[in-house]
Enzyme design. Structure first.
Site: not given
Length: 488
Positions: A199, A386
Protein backbone atom coordinates in the site's frame (compact mmCIF):
# COMPACT_ATOMS: atom_id res chain seq x y z
CA UNK A 1 -16.17 -20.63 -16.73
CA UNK A 2 -15.05 -19.69 -13.22
CA UNK A 3 -11.58 -19.63 -11.75
CA UNK A 4 -8.68 -21.30 -13.52
CA UNK A 5 -7.38 -24.54 -12.00
CA UNK A 6 -4.17 -22.85 -10.88
CA UNK A 7 -5.93 -19.88 -9.26
CA UNK A 8 -4.18 -19.11 -5.96
CA UNK A 9 -6.27 -19.19 -2.78
CA UNK A 10 -4.93 -18.17 0.63
CA UNK A 11 -4.60 -15.44 3.21
CA UNK A 12 -2.39 -12.51 4.17
CA UNK A 13 -0.63 -11.40 7.34
CA UNK A 14 2.32 -9.12 8.01
CA UNK A 15 5.44 -9.39 10.12
CA UNK A 16 4.85 -6.43 12.44
CA UNK A 17 1.19 -7.33 12.99
CA UNK A 18 1.53 -11.04 13.77
CA UNK A 19 5.06 -12.14 14.68
CA UNK A 20 5.59 -10.61 18.11
CA UNK A 21 9.10 -11.43 19.39
CA UNK A 22 9.81 -7.76 18.77
CA UNK A 23 13.31 -7.84 20.29
CA UNK A 24 14.29 -11.51 19.96
CA UNK A 25 17.12 -13.11 17.99
CA UNK A 26 18.70 -9.85 16.92
CA UNK A 27 15.60 -7.98 15.72
CA UNK A 28 15.59 -4.23 16.34
CA UNK A 29 12.48 -2.08 16.99
CA UNK A 30 10.19 -0.75 14.26
CA UNK A 31 7.86 2.23 14.62
CA UNK A 32 4.75 0.28 15.67
CA UNK A 33 6.70 -1.28 18.53
CA UNK A 34 6.36 2.14 20.21
CA UNK A 35 2.57 2.26 19.66
CA UNK A 36 -0.41 1.48 21.88
CA UNK A 37 -3.86 0.36 20.76
CA UNK A 38 -6.64 2.70 19.68
CA UNK A 39 -10.34 1.83 19.49
CA UNK A 40 -13.30 1.67 17.14
CA UNK A 41 -13.15 5.46 16.91
CA UNK A 42 -9.43 6.24 17.24
CA UNK A 43 -6.18 5.29 15.54
CA UNK A 44 -3.25 3.83 17.46
CA UNK A 45 -0.83 6.22 19.17
CA UNK A 46 2.95 6.57 19.03
CA UNK A 47 4.69 7.39 22.34
CA UNK A 48 8.06 9.12 22.73
CA UNK A 49 10.06 11.76 24.64
CA UNK A 50 9.97 15.26 23.18
CA UNK A 51 12.99 17.57 23.00
CA UNK A 52 12.30 18.71 26.58
CA UNK A 53 12.35 15.13 27.87
CA UNK A 54 8.59 15.08 28.40
CA UNK A 55 6.40 12.14 27.44
CA UNK A 56 4.28 12.79 24.37
CA UNK A 57 2.03 10.83 22.07
CA UNK A 58 0.37 11.37 18.73
CA UNK A 59 -1.54 9.35 16.19
CA UNK A 60 0.62 6.82 14.37
CA UNK A 61 1.17 7.30 10.65
CA UNK A 62 2.40 4.52 8.33
CA UNK A 63 5.65 6.34 7.50
CA UNK A 64 6.81 8.89 10.03
CA UNK A 65 9.74 10.46 11.86
CA UNK A 66 9.77 12.07 15.29
CA UNK A 67 9.91 15.85 15.77
CA UNK A 68 13.44 17.24 15.90
CA UNK A 69 15.16 16.58 19.22
CA UNK A 70 12.70 13.84 20.22
CA UNK A 71 13.69 10.34 21.30
CA UNK A 72 12.11 6.92 20.82
CA UNK A 73 11.27 5.57 24.27
CA UNK A 74 9.38 2.68 25.88
CA UNK A 75 7.32 3.29 29.02
CA UNK A 76 6.73 0.57 31.62
CA UNK A 77 3.13 1.57 32.33
CA UNK A 78 2.00 1.19 28.68
CA UNK A 79 0.99 -1.97 26.83
CA UNK A 80 2.33 -2.31 23.31
CA UNK A 81 0.17 -4.79 21.38
CA UNK A 82 2.78 -5.49 18.71
CA UNK A 83 5.32 -6.80 21.21
CA UNK A 84 3.46 -10.10 21.45
CA UNK A 85 0.80 -9.71 18.73
CA UNK A 86 -0.22 -13.24 17.70
CA UNK A 87 3.23 -14.67 18.55
CA UNK A 88 3.53 -16.14 15.05
CA UNK A 89 7.31 -16.15 15.50
CA UNK A 90 6.95 -19.05 17.93
CA UNK A 91 3.77 -20.58 16.44
CA UNK A 92 4.47 -20.42 12.71
CA UNK A 93 4.64 -24.17 12.15
CA UNK A 94 1.33 -24.68 13.94
CA UNK A 95 -0.25 -21.79 12.04
CA UNK A 96 1.02 -22.88 8.63
CA UNK A 97 -0.37 -26.36 9.30
CA UNK A 98 -3.76 -24.76 9.94
CA UNK A 99 -3.48 -22.77 6.70
CA UNK A 100 -2.69 -25.98 4.86
CA UNK A 101 -5.68 -27.68 6.47
CA UNK A 102 -7.85 -24.91 5.00
CA UNK A 103 -6.36 -25.84 1.63
CA UNK A 104 -4.23 -22.76 0.99
CA UNK A 105 -2.32 -22.82 -2.28
CA UNK A 106 -0.65 -19.51 -1.47
CA UNK A 107 0.26 -17.45 1.57
CA UNK A 108 1.30 -13.82 1.90
CA UNK A 109 3.32 -12.21 4.64
CA UNK A 110 5.91 -9.47 4.84
CA UNK A 111 9.52 -9.86 5.89
CA UNK A 112 10.61 -7.73 8.82
CA UNK A 113 13.43 -5.56 7.52
CA UNK A 114 14.50 -5.18 11.15
CA UNK A 115 15.12 -8.95 11.43
CA UNK A 116 17.34 -9.00 8.34
CA UNK A 117 19.22 -5.71 8.75
CA UNK A 118 18.58 -4.60 12.39
CA UNK A 119 20.89 -1.59 12.07
CA UNK A 120 20.88 -1.22 8.32
CA UNK A 121 23.81 -1.91 6.03
CA UNK A 122 26.35 -0.68 8.55
CA UNK A 123 25.32 -3.35 11.08
CA UNK A 124 25.35 -6.26 8.67
CA UNK A 125 22.96 -9.14 8.05
CA UNK A 126 21.31 -10.90 11.00
CA UNK A 127 21.71 -14.61 10.27
CA UNK A 128 19.02 -15.65 12.74
CA UNK A 129 16.50 -13.51 10.88
CA UNK A 130 17.46 -15.04 7.53
CA UNK A 131 17.23 -18.54 9.01
CA UNK A 132 13.76 -17.86 10.43
CA UNK A 133 12.29 -16.74 7.12
CA UNK A 134 14.02 -19.49 5.16
CA UNK A 135 12.40 -22.12 7.36
CA UNK A 136 9.07 -20.29 7.25
CA UNK A 137 8.98 -20.28 3.45
CA UNK A 138 10.38 -23.80 3.19
CA UNK A 139 7.64 -25.06 5.50
CA UNK A 140 4.95 -23.25 3.51
CA UNK A 141 6.16 -24.78 0.24
CA UNK A 142 6.32 -28.26 1.78
CA UNK A 143 2.69 -27.80 2.83
CA UNK A 144 1.64 -27.04 -0.74
CA UNK A 145 1.71 -23.25 -0.79
CA UNK A 146 3.24 -20.99 -3.44
CA UNK A 147 4.13 -17.94 -1.29
CA UNK A 148 3.73 -14.36 -2.50
CA UNK A 149 5.92 -12.32 -0.17
CA UNK A 150 5.98 -8.59 0.60
CA UNK A 151 9.24 -6.82 1.39
CA UNK A 152 7.99 -3.74 3.20
CA UNK A 153 4.91 -2.90 5.26
CA UNK A 154 5.63 0.34 7.16
CA UNK A 155 8.33 -1.32 9.23
CA UNK A 156 11.81 -0.11 8.43
CA UNK A 157 14.12 -0.39 11.43
CA UNK A 158 13.82 2.67 13.67
CA UNK A 159 17.61 2.74 13.61
CA UNK A 160 17.44 3.79 9.94
CA UNK A 161 15.14 6.70 10.76
CA UNK A 162 17.71 7.78 13.34
CA UNK A 163 20.61 7.36 10.92
CA UNK A 164 19.04 8.92 7.83
CA UNK A 165 16.06 10.95 9.01
CA UNK A 166 13.53 8.79 7.20
CA UNK A 167 12.57 8.46 3.53
CA UNK A 168 13.35 12.09 2.71
CA UNK A 169 16.95 10.90 2.52
CA UNK A 170 17.83 9.06 -0.73
CA UNK A 171 20.24 6.88 1.26
CA UNK A 172 17.14 4.91 2.26
CA UNK A 173 16.95 3.71 -1.35
CA UNK A 174 20.31 1.94 -1.05
CA UNK A 175 19.30 0.51 2.33
CA UNK A 176 16.10 -0.95 0.89
CA UNK A 177 17.76 -2.37 -2.22
CA UNK A 178 20.41 -4.09 -0.08
CA UNK A 179 17.63 -5.63 2.03
CA UNK A 180 15.71 -6.71 -1.08
CA UNK A 181 18.78 -8.34 -2.64
CA UNK A 182 19.38 -10.43 0.48
CA UNK A 183 15.76 -11.63 0.37
CA UNK A 184 15.75 -12.42 -3.35
CA UNK A 185 19.04 -14.30 -3.05
CA UNK A 186 18.42 -16.19 0.19
CA UNK A 187 14.81 -17.22 -0.47
CA UNK A 188 14.59 -17.68 -4.25
CA UNK A 189 14.44 -21.47 -3.82
CA UNK A 190 11.05 -21.09 -2.11
CA UNK A 191 9.64 -17.74 -3.27
CA UNK A 192 9.27 -16.66 -6.89
CA UNK A 193 6.57 -14.00 -6.47
CA UNK A 194 7.34 -10.82 -4.57
CA UNK A 195 5.85 -7.41 -3.84
CA UNK A 196 7.94 -4.41 -2.90
CA UNK A 197 6.00 -1.82 -0.85
CA UNK A 198 2.64 -2.67 0.68
CA UNK A 199 0.00 0.00 0.00
CA UNK A 200 2.67 2.46 -1.09
CA UNK A 201 -0.06 5.06 -1.71
CA UNK A 202 -1.33 5.12 1.88
CA UNK A 203 0.72 8.28 2.55
CA UNK A 204 -0.45 10.00 -0.65
CA UNK A 205 -1.41 13.55 0.37
CA UNK A 206 -5.06 14.58 0.19
CA UNK A 207 -6.67 17.95 -0.36
CA UNK A 208 -6.85 18.91 3.32
CA UNK A 209 -3.21 18.00 4.00
CA UNK A 210 -0.86 20.77 5.22
CA UNK A 211 1.33 21.62 2.24
CA UNK A 212 4.62 21.11 4.06
CA UNK A 213 3.58 17.59 5.06
CA UNK A 214 2.24 16.90 1.57
CA UNK A 215 5.54 17.89 -0.02
CA UNK A 216 7.40 15.70 2.45
CA UNK A 217 5.19 12.71 1.62
CA UNK A 218 5.51 13.20 -2.14
CA UNK A 219 9.30 13.20 -1.80
CA UNK A 220 9.17 10.10 0.40
CA UNK A 221 7.03 8.36 -2.20
CA UNK A 222 9.43 9.29 -4.99
CA UNK A 223 12.29 7.66 -3.11
CA UNK A 224 10.14 4.60 -2.47
CA UNK A 225 9.20 4.38 -6.17
CA UNK A 226 12.89 4.42 -7.05
CA UNK A 227 13.70 1.85 -4.36
CA UNK A 228 10.93 -0.43 -5.65
CA UNK A 229 12.04 -0.07 -9.28
CA UNK A 230 15.67 -0.80 -8.40
CA UNK A 231 14.53 -3.86 -6.46
CA UNK A 232 12.63 -5.15 -9.51
CA UNK A 233 15.74 -4.69 -11.66
CA UNK A 234 17.91 -6.52 -9.14
CA UNK A 235 15.43 -9.39 -8.79
CA UNK A 236 15.44 -9.99 -12.54
CA UNK A 237 19.26 -10.02 -12.50
CA UNK A 238 19.38 -12.51 -9.62
CA UNK A 239 16.88 -14.91 -11.18
CA UNK A 240 14.88 -14.28 -14.35
CA UNK A 241 12.07 -16.46 -13.00
CA UNK A 242 11.32 -14.03 -10.18
CA UNK A 243 8.21 -11.90 -10.64
CA UNK A 244 7.99 -8.69 -8.62
CA UNK A 245 4.79 -6.71 -8.26
CA UNK A 246 3.66 -3.55 -6.55
CA UNK A 247 0.87 -3.33 -3.98
CA UNK A 248 -1.55 -0.40 -4.00
CA UNK A 249 -4.30 0.39 -1.51
CA UNK A 250 -7.55 0.15 -3.48
CA UNK A 251 -10.13 2.90 -3.47
CA UNK A 252 -13.51 3.15 -5.14
CA UNK A 253 -15.84 6.12 -4.78
CA UNK A 254 -19.28 7.02 -6.02
CA UNK A 255 -20.58 10.57 -6.63
CA UNK A 256 -23.13 11.82 -4.08
CA UNK A 257 -25.13 13.65 -6.75
CA UNK A 258 -25.49 13.68 -10.55
CA UNK A 259 -23.67 17.03 -10.56
CA UNK A 260 -20.91 16.76 -13.19
CA UNK A 261 -18.52 18.28 -10.67
CA UNK A 262 -19.13 15.34 -8.32
CA UNK A 263 -18.28 12.93 -11.14
CA UNK A 264 -15.10 14.83 -11.91
CA UNK A 265 -14.22 14.66 -8.22
CA UNK A 266 -14.67 10.86 -8.24
CA UNK A 267 -12.18 10.46 -11.08
CA UNK A 268 -9.81 12.99 -9.53
CA UNK A 269 -9.81 10.98 -6.27
CA UNK A 270 -8.96 7.83 -8.23
CA UNK A 271 -6.09 9.59 -9.99
CA UNK A 272 -4.76 11.11 -6.78
CA UNK A 273 -4.94 8.12 -4.49
CA UNK A 274 -4.64 5.04 -6.70
CA UNK A 275 -3.62 6.01 -10.22
CA UNK A 276 -0.61 8.16 -9.26
CA UNK A 277 1.16 5.22 -7.59
CA UNK A 278 -0.08 2.46 -9.89
CA UNK A 279 0.84 4.44 -13.02
CA UNK A 280 4.42 4.93 -11.83
CA UNK A 281 4.73 1.30 -10.73
CA UNK A 282 3.09 -0.38 -13.74
CA UNK A 283 3.67 2.11 -16.57
CA UNK A 284 7.10 3.21 -15.41
CA UNK A 285 6.58 6.97 -15.46
CA UNK A 286 4.69 9.70 -13.64
CA UNK A 287 1.29 10.35 -15.24
CA UNK A 288 0.44 13.67 -16.88
CA UNK A 289 -1.91 14.61 -14.03
CA UNK A 290 1.02 14.44 -11.59
CA UNK A 291 1.67 18.04 -12.63
CA UNK A 292 -1.75 19.03 -11.27
CA UNK A 293 -1.05 17.28 -7.96
CA UNK A 294 2.37 18.86 -7.62
CA UNK A 295 0.99 22.35 -8.37
CA UNK A 296 -1.75 21.85 -5.77
CA UNK A 297 0.84 21.24 -3.05
CA UNK A 298 3.53 23.58 -4.49
CA UNK A 299 5.87 20.63 -4.87
CA UNK A 300 8.79 20.57 -7.27
CA UNK A 301 10.28 17.17 -8.03
CA UNK A 302 13.89 17.13 -9.16
CA UNK A 303 13.60 14.00 -11.26
CA UNK A 304 16.72 13.21 -13.27
CA UNK A 305 17.01 11.33 -16.54
CA UNK A 306 18.59 8.51 -14.54
CA UNK A 307 15.56 8.41 -12.25
CA UNK A 308 13.24 8.23 -15.26
CA UNK A 309 15.27 5.37 -16.73
CA UNK A 310 15.20 3.44 -13.43
CA UNK A 311 11.40 3.80 -13.15
CA UNK A 312 10.92 2.57 -16.70
CA UNK A 313 13.32 -0.37 -16.40
CA UNK A 314 11.92 -1.34 -13.01
CA UNK A 315 8.24 -1.59 -13.92
CA UNK A 316 6.31 -4.09 -11.81
CA UNK A 317 5.44 -7.48 -13.28
CA UNK A 318 1.96 -7.56 -11.76
CA UNK A 319 -0.42 -5.34 -9.81
CA UNK A 320 -1.23 -6.32 -6.25
CA UNK A 321 -3.91 -4.41 -4.41
CA UNK A 322 -6.19 -4.29 -1.38
CA UNK A 323 -9.93 -3.76 -1.36
CA UNK A 324 -12.08 -3.44 1.75
CA UNK A 325 -14.79 -0.86 1.22
CA UNK A 326 -16.11 1.91 -1.00
CA UNK A 327 -16.94 5.56 -0.33
CA UNK A 328 -18.85 8.57 -1.55
CA UNK A 329 -17.41 11.96 -2.51
CA UNK A 330 -18.99 15.28 -3.34
CA UNK A 331 -18.14 18.89 -4.02
CA UNK A 332 -21.21 19.98 -2.03
CA UNK A 333 -21.41 20.82 1.66
CA UNK A 334 -22.52 17.91 3.86
CA UNK A 335 -23.46 17.30 7.46
CA UNK A 336 -20.25 16.16 9.20
CA UNK A 337 -22.24 13.51 11.08
CA UNK A 338 -22.51 11.73 7.73
CA UNK A 339 -18.75 11.12 7.67
CA UNK A 340 -17.36 7.66 8.39
CA UNK A 341 -13.69 6.78 8.85
CA UNK A 342 -13.33 3.53 6.97
CA UNK A 343 -9.87 2.48 5.79
CA UNK A 344 -8.09 5.65 6.99
CA UNK A 345 -9.90 7.70 4.32
CA UNK A 346 -12.94 9.54 5.64
CA UNK A 347 -15.99 9.21 3.43
CA UNK A 348 -19.67 10.13 3.39
CA UNK A 349 -21.92 7.28 4.53
CA UNK A 350 -23.68 5.34 1.81
CA UNK A 351 -27.31 4.64 2.82
CA UNK A 352 -27.42 1.59 0.54
CA UNK A 353 -24.58 -0.20 2.33
CA UNK A 354 -23.97 -1.71 5.74
CA UNK A 355 -20.77 -1.10 7.70
CA UNK A 356 -18.75 -2.71 10.49
CA UNK A 357 -18.09 -1.09 13.88
CA UNK A 358 -15.23 0.98 12.45
CA UNK A 359 -17.35 2.46 9.66
CA UNK A 360 -15.96 0.40 6.78
CA UNK A 361 -18.81 0.10 4.29
CA UNK A 362 -19.41 -3.36 2.84
CA UNK A 363 -19.63 -3.21 -0.96
CA UNK A 364 -18.95 -6.43 -2.91
CA UNK A 365 -20.46 -4.99 -6.10
CA UNK A 366 -17.96 -2.15 -5.81
CA UNK A 367 -15.27 -4.82 -5.64
CA UNK A 368 -16.35 -6.16 -9.02
CA UNK A 369 -16.40 -2.65 -10.49
CA UNK A 370 -12.95 -1.90 -9.07
CA UNK A 371 -11.54 -5.12 -10.59
CA UNK A 372 -12.82 -4.13 -14.01
CA UNK A 373 -11.47 -0.58 -13.72
CA UNK A 374 -7.91 -1.59 -12.88
CA UNK A 375 -7.92 -4.54 -15.29
CA UNK A 376 -8.96 -2.28 -18.18
CA UNK A 377 -6.51 0.45 -17.20
CA UNK A 378 -3.33 -1.56 -16.59
CA UNK A 379 -3.59 -4.77 -18.64
CA UNK A 380 -1.27 -6.76 -16.38
CA UNK A 381 -1.91 -9.78 -14.12
CA UNK A 382 -3.78 -8.78 -10.95
CA UNK A 383 -3.46 -10.20 -7.44
CA UNK A 384 -5.91 -9.39 -4.65
CA UNK A 385 -3.65 -9.25 -1.61
CA UNK A 386 -6.09 -7.98 1.02
CA UNK A 387 -9.86 -8.29 1.32
CA UNK A 388 -11.52 -8.73 4.69
CA UNK A 389 -13.61 -7.36 7.51
CA UNK A 390 -12.68 -6.49 11.09
CA UNK A 391 -15.15 -7.69 13.72
CA UNK A 392 -15.40 -7.83 17.51
CA UNK A 393 -15.60 -11.55 18.34
CA UNK A 394 -15.19 -14.14 21.06
CA UNK A 395 -15.18 -17.89 21.27
CA UNK A 396 -18.62 -19.31 22.07
CA UNK A 397 -19.45 -21.76 24.85
CA UNK A 398 -18.71 -24.55 22.38
CA UNK A 399 -15.18 -23.17 21.87
CA UNK A 400 -15.97 -21.94 18.35
CA UNK A 401 -16.18 -18.33 17.21
CA UNK A 402 -19.37 -18.18 15.12
CA UNK A 403 -18.37 -15.43 12.70
CA UNK A 404 -21.28 -15.54 10.27
CA UNK A 405 -20.74 -11.86 9.37
CA UNK A 406 -17.27 -12.73 8.05
CA UNK A 407 -18.66 -15.62 6.00
CA UNK A 408 -21.31 -13.31 4.54
CA UNK A 409 -18.71 -10.67 3.70
CA UNK A 410 -16.37 -13.07 1.89
CA UNK A 411 -19.18 -15.01 0.20
CA UNK A 412 -20.49 -11.91 -1.52
CA UNK A 413 -17.03 -10.60 -2.43
CA UNK A 414 -15.91 -13.94 -3.88
CA UNK A 415 -19.18 -14.18 -5.80
CA UNK A 416 -18.56 -10.78 -7.39
CA UNK A 417 -14.89 -11.61 -7.93
CA UNK A 418 -15.92 -14.78 -9.79
CA UNK A 419 -18.26 -12.77 -12.01
CA UNK A 420 -15.44 -10.33 -12.82
CA UNK A 421 -13.08 -13.19 -13.73
CA UNK A 422 -15.74 -14.75 -15.96
CA UNK A 423 -16.11 -11.36 -17.65
CA UNK A 424 -12.40 -11.29 -18.49
CA UNK A 425 -10.57 -9.79 -15.51
CA UNK A 426 -7.03 -11.20 -15.38
CA UNK A 427 -6.84 -12.11 -11.68
CA UNK A 428 -4.47 -14.90 -10.64
CA UNK A 429 -4.99 -15.03 -6.87
CA UNK A 430 -6.95 -13.99 -3.80
CA UNK A 431 -5.61 -13.75 -0.26
CA UNK A 432 -7.97 -12.62 2.47
CA UNK A 433 -6.90 -10.23 5.17
CA UNK A 434 -5.99 -11.86 7.43
CA UNK A 435 -6.01 -15.60 7.71
CA UNK A 436 -5.53 -15.52 11.50
CA UNK A 437 -6.24 -12.86 14.14
CA UNK A 438 -3.53 -10.22 14.38
CA UNK A 439 -2.91 -6.60 15.35
CA UNK A 440 -4.85 -4.10 13.25
CA UNK A 441 -2.53 -1.75 11.36
CA UNK A 442 -4.67 1.34 11.80
CA UNK A 443 -5.95 0.93 15.37
CA UNK A 444 -3.31 -1.37 16.88
CA UNK A 445 -6.02 -3.63 18.26
CA UNK A 446 -6.09 -7.38 18.77
CA UNK A 447 -9.81 -7.00 19.54
CA UNK A 448 -10.42 -6.03 15.90
CA UNK A 449 -10.40 -9.54 14.45
CA UNK A 450 -9.95 -10.47 10.81
CA UNK A 451 -8.94 -14.13 10.78
CA UNK A 452 -10.50 -17.51 10.12
CA UNK A 453 -8.45 -18.67 13.10
CA UNK A 454 -9.07 -17.22 16.55
CA UNK A 455 -6.05 -16.20 18.66
CA UNK A 456 -6.67 -15.83 22.38
CA UNK A 457 -5.13 -12.41 23.00
CA UNK A 458 -6.80 -9.03 23.54
CA UNK A 459 -5.90 -5.34 23.52
CA UNK A 460 -4.87 -5.39 27.17
CA UNK A 461 -2.46 -8.28 26.68
CA UNK A 462 -4.67 -10.90 28.28
CA UNK A 463 -4.87 -14.37 26.75
CA UNK A 464 -2.93 -17.59 26.42
CA UNK A 465 -2.47 -17.35 22.61
CA UNK A 466 -4.22 -20.65 21.93
CA UNK A 467 -5.59 -21.07 18.42
CA UNK A 468 -9.09 -22.27 17.54
CA UNK A 469 -10.88 -22.67 14.23
CA UNK A 470 -13.72 -20.23 13.63
CA UNK A 471 -16.86 -21.18 11.76
CA UNK A 472 -15.43 -19.35 8.74
CA UNK A 473 -12.43 -21.72 8.76
CA UNK A 474 -14.61 -24.60 7.63
CA UNK A 475 -16.50 -22.42 5.16
CA UNK A 476 -13.34 -21.12 3.44
CA UNK A 477 -11.93 -24.65 3.32
CA UNK A 478 -15.00 -25.67 1.33
CA UNK A 479 -14.63 -22.67 -0.98
CA UNK A 480 -11.03 -23.57 -1.78
CA UNK A 481 -11.78 -27.26 -2.28
CA UNK A 482 -14.41 -26.32 -4.86
CA UNK A 483 -12.20 -23.64 -6.48
CA UNK A 484 -14.74 -20.99 -5.62
CA UNK A 485 -17.81 -22.88 -6.79
CA UNK A 486 -19.35 -23.81 -3.42
CA UNK A 487 -20.06 -20.57 -1.54
CA UNK A 488 -22.98 -21.76 0.61
Amino acid sequence: MGFKKDFLWGGSISAAQIEGAWNEDGKSPVLVDYCTAGSTSARRELWYLNKDGQREHRFWEPVDVLPEGSEYKFFDDLHYTNHVAGDFYHHYKEDLALFAEMGYTTFNTSISWARIYPDGIRGGINKKGVDFYRDLFKTAVELGMDPVITLYKYDEPVSLNIQHGGWSNPKMIDEFVAFAKVCFTEFKEYVNKWMTFNEINIIMPRGDEPKEKARRNLLWMHHQFLAAAKAVIEAHKIDSRLKVGCMICGNLNYPLTPDPLDNIEVYKRFQDFFGYSADVSIRGAYPSYAQRIWREFEFHLNISDEDKEILMKGKSDFLGFSYYASGIVTTHSTDQTDITGGNVLGTIKNPYLQANEWGWQIDPIGFKLFLHIINDRYQVPLFDVENGIGLIENEGEDGICHDTARIDYHREHIKCMKEAVEEGVNLFGYTTWGCIDLVSAGTGQMDKRYGFIYVDMNDAGNGDLHRSKKESFYWYKKVIESNGEDLD
